[in-house]
Structures are given as structure tokens and as C-alpha cells.
Design an enzyme around this catalytic site. Sequence first.
Site, PDB file in Angstrom:
ATOM      1  N   VAL A  91       0.754  -1.133  -0.029  1.00 24.94           N
ATOM      2  CA  VAL A  91      -0.113   0.133  -0.036  1.00 24.94           C
ATOM      3  C   VAL A  91       0.814   1.317   0.067  1.00 24.94           C
ATOM      4  O   VAL A  91       0.827   2.166  -0.811  1.00 24.94           O
ATOM      5  CB  VAL A  91      -1.059  -0.077   1.248  1.00 24.94           C
ATOM      6  N   ARG A  92       1.802   1.283   0.942  1.00 26.66           N
ATOM      7  CA  ARG A  92       2.709   2.607   0.713  1.00 26.66           C
ATOM      8  C   ARG A  92       3.358   2.753  -0.319  1.00 26.66           C
ATOM      9  O   ARG A  92       3.535   3.931  -0.624  1.00 26.66           O
ATOM     10  CB  ARG A  92       3.658   2.393   2.249  1.00 26.66           C
TER      11      ARG A  92
ATOM     12  N   SER B 273      -3.646 -20.310  -3.906  1.00 25.58           N
ATOM     13  CA  SER B 273      -3.942 -18.927  -3.982  1.00 25.58           C
ATOM     14  C   SER B 273      -3.292 -18.723  -5.376  1.00 25.58           C
ATOM     15  O   SER B 273      -3.831 -17.893  -6.418  1.00 25.58           O
ATOM     16  CB  SER B 273      -3.365 -18.134  -3.039  1.00 25.58           C
TER      17      SER B 273
ATOM     18  N   THR C 237       2.954 -18.330   3.004  1.00 23.45           N
ATOM     19  CA  THR C 237       2.483 -19.496   3.783  1.00 23.45           C
ATOM     20  C   THR C 237       3.519 -19.881   4.689  1.00 23.45           C
ATOM     21  O   THR C 237       4.616 -19.729   4.516  1.00 23.45           O
ATOM     22  CB  THR C 237       2.545 -20.579   2.674  1.00 23.45           C
TER      23      THR C 237
ATOM     24  N   ASP D  13       4.334 -22.835   5.206  1.00 23.72           N
ATOM     25  CA  ASP D  13       4.715 -24.192   4.714  1.00 23.72           C
ATOM     26  C   ASP D  13       6.057 -24.053   3.973  1.00 23.72           C
ATOM     27  O   ASP D  13       6.741 -25.006   3.991  1.00 23.72           O
ATOM     28  CB  ASP D  13       3.872 -24.880   4.034  1.00 23.72           C
TER      29      ASP D  13
ATOM     30  N   GLY E  41       2.410 -29.071   7.974  1.00 29.24           N
ATOM     31  CA  GLY E  41       3.073 -29.427   6.720  1.00 29.24           C
ATOM     32  C   GLY E  41       2.200 -30.701   6.386  1.00 29.24           C
ATOM     33  O   GLY E  41       2.824 -31.922   6.827  1.00 29.24           O
ATOM     34  N   ARG E  42       1.280 -30.563   5.641  1.00 22.06           N
ATOM     35  CA  ARG E  42       0.566 -31.708   5.123  1.00 22.06           C
ATOM     36  C   ARG E  42       1.220 -32.368   3.849  1.00 22.06           C
ATOM     37  O   ARG E  42       1.351 -33.565   3.849  1.00 22.06           O
ATOM     38  CB  ARG E  42      -0.827 -31.483   4.706  1.00 22.06           C
TER      39      ARG E  42
ATOM     40  N   ARG F 234       4.416 -39.492  25.082  1.00 21.10           N
ATOM     41  CA  ARG F 234       3.527 -38.282  25.087  1.00 21.10           C
ATOM     42  C   ARG F 234       3.584 -37.719  23.666  1.00 21.10           C
ATOM     43  O   ARG F 234       4.658 -37.535  23.223  1.00 21.10           O
ATOM     44  CB  ARG F 234       3.844 -37.499  26.221  1.00 21.10           C
TER      45      ARG F 234
ATOM     46  N   VAL G 284      -1.489 -22.914  16.642  1.00 22.65           N
ATOM     47  CA  VAL G 284      -0.461 -21.787  17.143  1.00 22.65           C
ATOM     48  C   VAL G 284       0.577 -21.433  16.446  1.00 22.65           C
ATOM     49  O   VAL G 284       1.041 -20.188  16.299  1.00 22.65           O
ATOM     50  CB  VAL G 284       0.148 -22.753  18.421  1.00 22.65           C
TER      51      VAL G 284
HETATM   52  O1  F6P Z   1      -0.869 -24.092   4.274  1.00 25.07           O
HETATM   53  C1  F6P Z   1      -0.736 -23.646   5.632  1.00 25.07           C
HETATM   54  C2  F6P Z   1      -1.398 -24.815   6.624  1.00 25.07           C
HETATM   55  O2  F6P Z   1      -1.328 -24.197   7.822  1.00 25.07           O
HETATM   56  C3  F6P Z   1      -0.792 -25.958   6.562  1.00 25.07           C
HETATM   57  O3  F6P Z   1       0.588 -26.424   7.190  1.00 25.07           O
HETATM   58  C4  F6P Z   1      -1.816 -26.912   7.185  1.00 25.07           C
HETATM   59  O4  F6P Z   1      -1.561 -28.354   6.661  1.00 25.07           O
HETATM   60  C5  F6P Z   1      -3.103 -26.191   6.620  1.00 25.07           C
HETATM   61  O5  F6P Z   1      -2.751 -24.840   6.434  1.00 25.07           O
HETATM   62  C6  F6P Z   1      -4.173 -26.191   7.735  1.00 25.07           C
HETATM   63  O6  F6P Z   1      -5.363 -25.672   7.148  1.00 25.07           O
HETATM   64  P1  F6P Z   1      -6.601 -25.200   7.758  1.00 25.07           P
HETATM   65  O7  F6P Z   1      -6.287 -23.765   8.419  1.00 25.07           O
HETATM   66  O8  F6P Z   1      -7.536 -24.817   6.564  1.00 25.07           O
HETATM   67  O9  F6P Z   1      -7.007 -26.321   8.729  1.00 25.07           O
END
Ligand code: F6P
Length: 322
Positions: free
Chosen positions: A24-25, A105, A126, A128, A171-172, A245, A252
Site C-alpha cells: 500500500v505504501r 492461491s 505461507t 509451509d 505441513g501436510r 507423550r 498456534v
Molecule cells: O498451508 C498452511 C497450513 O497451515 C498447513 O501447514 C496446514 O496443513 C493447513 O494450512 C491447515 O489448514 P486449515 O487452516 O484450513 O486447517
Amino acid sequence: LHRIGVLTSGGDAPGMNACLRAIVRTAVYHNLEVIGFQHGYRGVLLGEYQVLDARSVANIIQRGGTILGSARCPEMHHAEGVERAAKNLKGLGIDALLVIGGNGSMQGAVSLSEHWSGQIIGLPGTIDNDLGGTDWTIGFFTALDTALDAVDRLRDTADAFDRIFLLEVMGRHAGWIALFTGIGGGAEEILIPEQAYDPETIITRIKEYRARGKKSLVVVVAEGACNGGVQQVAVDIEGHGFETRTCVLGHVQRGGSPVALDRYLATELGVFAVQSLLAGETQMLAGKLGQANQLVPLREALADRNHQPPTHLLKINRFLAT
Ligand code: F6P
């Protein structure tokens, strides 16, 4: 170039606000009007937006999340939705669109470019760090620090009880967060989607660690490291009589004030993206290669399967974690 649109889309990432501020700036400095769409592409489809001036991005460089809101927008997977987005952008007199987000995106941006003649530039946002065309994505460094803090805390209690702790990080599809968190936190084991999961190897190593007198163990597990996720890993380890555990860190990792590197990356790429629009560029990702800003065609960035995490770190961790 007169009026530009901007949106944040997909999983939010710390530093998105810093990027918005820079965009924006820079735009205002070049006498451009900026329209901020709310909740990503959904705001384009529903006509939900606000005019952003220099003041509207005050005091946000340090804030996590995104003041524009974000969303995953299924309509953008269908030609109908994409055409509607294109029509709305035309109707609003938008000459160019900046999209801050990850792979989904950028895919939306590519689809849009097939139906809309305005300029489009993507910015990597992102946690990730799994986008091609850039070394680093905005939000990754902050998420790492959050995950690292969790490892340190778990190590304290793991040490006190001589326990095995499993920490699941996000990280899916990509092991970047797990890998860097594991290395930075001195984890004994790091499980990532890029490496086949083999419970037998983990059990053998746990026995070796214990035989060498190592009592507390931390295993960092990426969300997508194996079928069944961290719970399956826990079952496999406990099945051999080792008490464990589990901690699932979850969202978070997505929040919090961006660390310096994310603010730097967000700011530099934000400025660079607007400058690139002014230079007439389109259908590009504004990314970082080493110290340099670089433009890579969006399609190439999406196709870049080389942006794999440095898995050699797993090998060196074999002697680091002894
Ligand atoms: O792509 C970012 C991310 O936080 C991934 O690491 C995670 O697997 C996914 O989004 C979680 O998605 P949502 O916020 O839709 O549960």
C-alpha cells in the site's frame, strides 16, 4: 496503471500484514489507488472490499494474521467462479491484482489470468515454505520459532521424566517446518512426508539411543509424514513398550508477531511486486533467490517440484543426535 487490488488467501501467515503495508505504501507513493479485498478471492466474488490508504496500514507491520482476512475459496476451482471474479474486477476498474498466498492461491491467480486481462503478480505467503520460484515464503521463519519454542519446552519435561515426546508440526505435504524445527531443536528423529515412514527404523534407533544412555527423546513429526499422522507413530512406538507423550502444535504455528526475517521478506517483496507491476510485468511470482528479488512465471513456480526441503539434514542429524 491506476487502480490495483490486493488480497490475502489460503492459510494466513505471520508477515502478511507487513507485506500489505509495503504494498500500500509503495502504491500510494506512486499515486496508485489500492483496493483490499476481504477474505481472499471470496471478497472479489462477493464485492467485499475496502479502499486502502497509507493510514489504513498503520501499526500493522508487527501484527500476525491479516487485516484483510483470508479464506480458501472453492469457487475458484470452477470456470464459473473464475469468470465471475474476472467480471467483478473489470467492473471495479482494477488494472492489476496482487495475490499473497500459497500454492492454492497462485493456482487461483493462474486461472484468473485465463479470464482477465489485468496484470497479476503473486507473493509467497505461507508458513509451509513449499512454493516454487522462491527460496523462502513469508511466515515460515515465525512458524519455525514458534515450533522451536515448543521443542525446547517439551525437552525440559521429557528430560525430567526420561520420556519420549512426539511433536506434530504443520505441513501436510511439505517437511520444511519439521526439518528445520528438528535440526534447530536438536530432535533425535524427524519425520517428513518426503521420506518414507518406516516404524522399524525408528524403533531400532530408539533402542540404540537408550542403549547409549540417552533417556529423553524428541521426535518431530510433520502432519503429513505418514498415514494416521502422529497418533500412528505413537501407537507404533508404544507397541514396543516405550512410554510416549504426544503434542499437536496445530494453528498456534500460524499466529503471532512476525520475526524480523519475515518482516524483511514481506516488506522487500511487497515493494518489489508493486515496482514489477509498474514495469508492466504480469503472471509472475515475486520471490527471493539468495539475496535477490526475482520474478518467476506463476506457472513455473507452481510446477517447481525442486523446491524440496534439504533432506541431507536428516543424514547429518544421524550423528548430531547421538
Ligand atoms: O498451508 C498452511 C497450513 O497451515 C498447513 O501447514 C496446514 O496443513 C493447513 O494450512 C491447515 O489448514 P486449515 O487452516 O484450513 O486447517
